[in-house]
Design an enzyme around this catalytic site. Structure first.
Site, PDB file in Angstrom:
ATOM      1  N   ASN A 136       0.807  -1.232   0.000  1.00 38.40           N
ATOM      2  CA  ASN A 136       0.000   0.000   0.000  1.00 38.40           C
ATOM      3  C   ASN A 136       0.837   1.277   0.000  1.00 38.40           C
ATOM      4  OD1 ASN A 136       0.734  -0.587   2.642  1.00 38.40           O
ATOM      5  ND2 ASN A 136      -1.145   0.231   3.525  1.00 38.40           N
ATOM      6  N   GLY A 147       1.663 -11.777   9.780  1.00 35.87           N
ATOM      7  CA  GLY A 147       2.397 -11.375  10.988  1.00 35.87           C
ATOM      8  C   GLY A 147       2.525 -12.519  11.981  1.00 35.87           C
ATOM      9  N   GLU A 184       3.901  -4.604  12.404  1.00 32.42           N
ATOM     10  CA  GLU A 184       2.901  -3.548  12.147  1.00 32.42           C
ATOM     11  C   GLU A 184       1.839  -4.181  11.273  1.00 32.42           C
ATOM     12  OE1 GLU A 184       2.716  -0.708  13.422  1.00 32.42           O
ATOM     13  OE2 GLU A 184       4.716  -0.004  13.946  1.00 32.42           O
ATOM     14  N   CYS A 195      -3.483   1.007   6.492  1.00 33.84           N
ATOM     15  CA  CYS A 195      -3.712   0.173   7.676  1.00 33.84           C
ATOM     16  C   CYS A 195      -4.560   0.904   8.695  1.00 33.84           C
ATOM     17  CB  CYS A 195      -2.371  -0.230   8.289  1.00 33.84           C
ATOM     18  SG  CYS A 195      -1.279   1.168   8.563  1.00 33.84           S
ATOM     19  N   GLU A 239       6.735   1.893  15.512  1.00 33.89           N
ATOM     20  CA  GLU A 239       7.712   2.534  14.644  1.00 33.89           C
ATOM     21  C   GLU A 239       7.670   4.033  14.921  1.00 33.89           C
ATOM     22  OE1 GLU A 239       8.454  -0.202  10.920  1.00 33.89           O
ATOM     23  OE2 GLU A 239       6.494   0.740  10.730  1.00 33.89           O
TER      24      GLU A 239
END
Ligand code: NAD
Length: 476
Positions: free
Chosen positions: A139, A218, A235, A269, A443
């Protein structure tokens, strides 16, 4: 690919599609296992010198920013061709990558003196981890890569990075352009399919995996990291609620929520993915959202008139179609949109869904596309409970005129970022990460930098004594 600062041609390639046409327009390199070994090897070799020269690291990050800023005319069109986003948005991605490099180039490395007396000098410092394996989604291929590259490199790590097979080209090209300003091996970029990601996470060399992608993947990454206790930052996906309060101006809230939901064609997201509206405001909010959705120009990202592009890839396009069809079959109304556009490529009409509630798949699952469910509520506590009744916990927002009250409601949200009267406000200094299944770790900011380090206590004795449990500063 870039391995050890050089071009690494591959035996095999795979096709990359332009989502605006659905056609393959380029071939990307398919990394072999031997080449992946070579990439990790070169990162491990480069680590020795890189970790001990902080000045070089800061200077290199600034030079990387300069290269990025000078190259958006080269990189952004590639990004539009493979990702679908309008060219202006692709330029913003390149710009953001540069800003992240500049921010981390100037961020202080944390260190604390916790004892300095006749017994000892005790410092707490941060050390790099070693080689980092970084894996990114389709994305925001460039921005999200630099959320990893900039802090990891500043901390003294070296990296092997793999972009998504749907969007490898802009990242590969960027690494090629950066070769001139980086010591060889510090940043290696390889490409291939999902298998390559699994090879990376199971590889013995990296000490850390920094992953952005779906919750499903993940979990696989976490499993793969477990046997040799690699550190992970994950993430992952989100299903962000926006809760409108009864004192909000519906037209004003709808305008900003539309922007927060349909940015990047909903493929963010932390986009707004479900809206909770008090019954009294419901019709006004739905109508305002629909007016924006029906007016927004959708088209090929190379057309300057386009504000939204196509969905990035065929599986995601099919998923959005399926979730919208499921909602409509369950009795929801598409106030605007509701179906794929009749043209080549993966275009879907910007869609506002009304008359549905929790328990519908598009409310409960992450749609990751241009379709937004709007849900009415009678009781605020109930709305907050429904917003939190999910495994997701990435971010959320609360909208109201009384901002203190809105902030109190935002504090109830179980998520990594709680916005008041905005959604998708992000910056390099602001930590970003998910609660619950939306991730592990964060992050950005000093918190994101810390994730690319280990804590080391450096104890210098001034007495030469052996074991000593100090109470210095603790007991008076
Ligand atoms: P994905 O999980 O399918 O793929 C992400 C990356 O992982 C790709 O590079 C892929 O090749 C790789 N991969 C696939 N299988 C792997 C495996 N077994 N081991 C290692 N790597 C593997 O996700 P996607 O469809 O590319 O991206 C969309 C998802 O990413 C959405 O759920 C979105 O919410 C999430 N996302 C999260 C954030 C965040 O910061 N929290 C940001 C952007 C996107």
């Amino acid at each position: 690919m870039t391995i050890g600062g050089d071009d690494a041609p591959t035996e095999h390639t795979f096709g990359v599609r332009n989502p605006a046409t659905g056609e393959v327009f380029a071939e990307a390199p398919e990394c072999s296992r031997e080449q992946l070994d070579a990439a990790f090897d070169s990162a491990a070799k480069a680590y020795r010198g890189w970790k001990s020269d902080e000045d070089l690291r800061r200077q290199t990050l600034l030079k990387m920013a300069d290269v990025l800023l000078a190259s958006s005319g080269d990189i952004a069109p590639l990004l539009t061709s493979e990702q679908g986003k309008p060219l202006g948005d692709a330029n913003v991605e390149v710009f953001a990558a540069a800003i992240w490099c500049q921010y981390f180039a100037n961020l202080a490395s944390p260190s604390d003196v916790i004892q300095d007396d006749a017994d000892a000098l005790v410092e707490v410092v941060r050390r790099p981890l070693g080689v980092v394996a970084a894996i990114t989604p389709w994305n925001f291929p460039l921005t999200l890569a630099f959320w990893k590259i900039a802090p990891a490199l500043l901390a003294g790590n070296t990296m092997v990075l793999k972009p998504s097979p749907f969007t490898p080209l802009a990242t590969l090209r960027t690494a090629e352009l950066l070769r001139d300003v980086m010591p060889p091996g510090v940043l290696n970029v390889v490409s291939g399919g999902d298998d390559l990601g699994a090879w990376m996470t199971g590889h013995p060399v990296p000490r850390k995996i920094s992953f952005t992608g779906s919750i499903e993947t993940g979990k696989k990454v976490a499993q793969s990291a477990a046997p040799d206790l690699k550190r992970v930052t994950l993430e992952l996906g989100g299903n962000d609620p926006a809760i409108i309060l009864d004192d909000a101006d519906p037209a004003w809230a709808a305008k900003a929520i539309f922007a927060g939901a349909f940015n990047n064609n909903g493929q963010v997201c932390s986009a707004v993915k479900r809206v909770y509206v008090p019954e009294a405001l419901y019709d006004d909010v739905v109508e305002a959202l629909a007016s924006y959705a029906s007016a927004v120009p959708v088209g090929d990202g190379t057309d300057p008139a386009s504000k939204l592009g196509p969905i990035n890839n065929a599986p995601q396009y099919e998923r959005v179609k399926e979730l919208v069809a499921d909602a409509l079959a369950g009795g929801a109304t598409a106030v605007t949109g509701g179906k794929a556009m009749d043209r080549p490529g993966y275009f879907f009409e910007p869609t506002i869904l009304a008359g549905l509630t929790d328990g519908t798949r598009i409310v409960d699952e992450e749609q990751f596309g241009p379709a937004l469910p709007v849900i009415s509520y009678r009781n605020l506590d109930d709305a907050i409970e429904r917003a939190n009744a999910t495994h997701f916990g990435l971010s959320g927002s609360v909208w109201g005129t009384d901002t203190d009250r809105a902030a109190e409601v935002a504090a109830e949200l179980e998520c990594g970022t709680a916005w008041v009267n905005t959604h998708l406000a992000l910056s390099p200094q602001q930590p970003f990460g998910g609660f619950k299944w939306s991730g592990i770790g964060v992050e950005n900011g000093p918190w994101g930098l810390a994730e690319f380090t280990e804590v080391q206590a450096v104890y210098r004795s001034r007495t030469g004594d052996g074991m000593n449990i100090s109470t210095a500063g603790l007991v008076s």
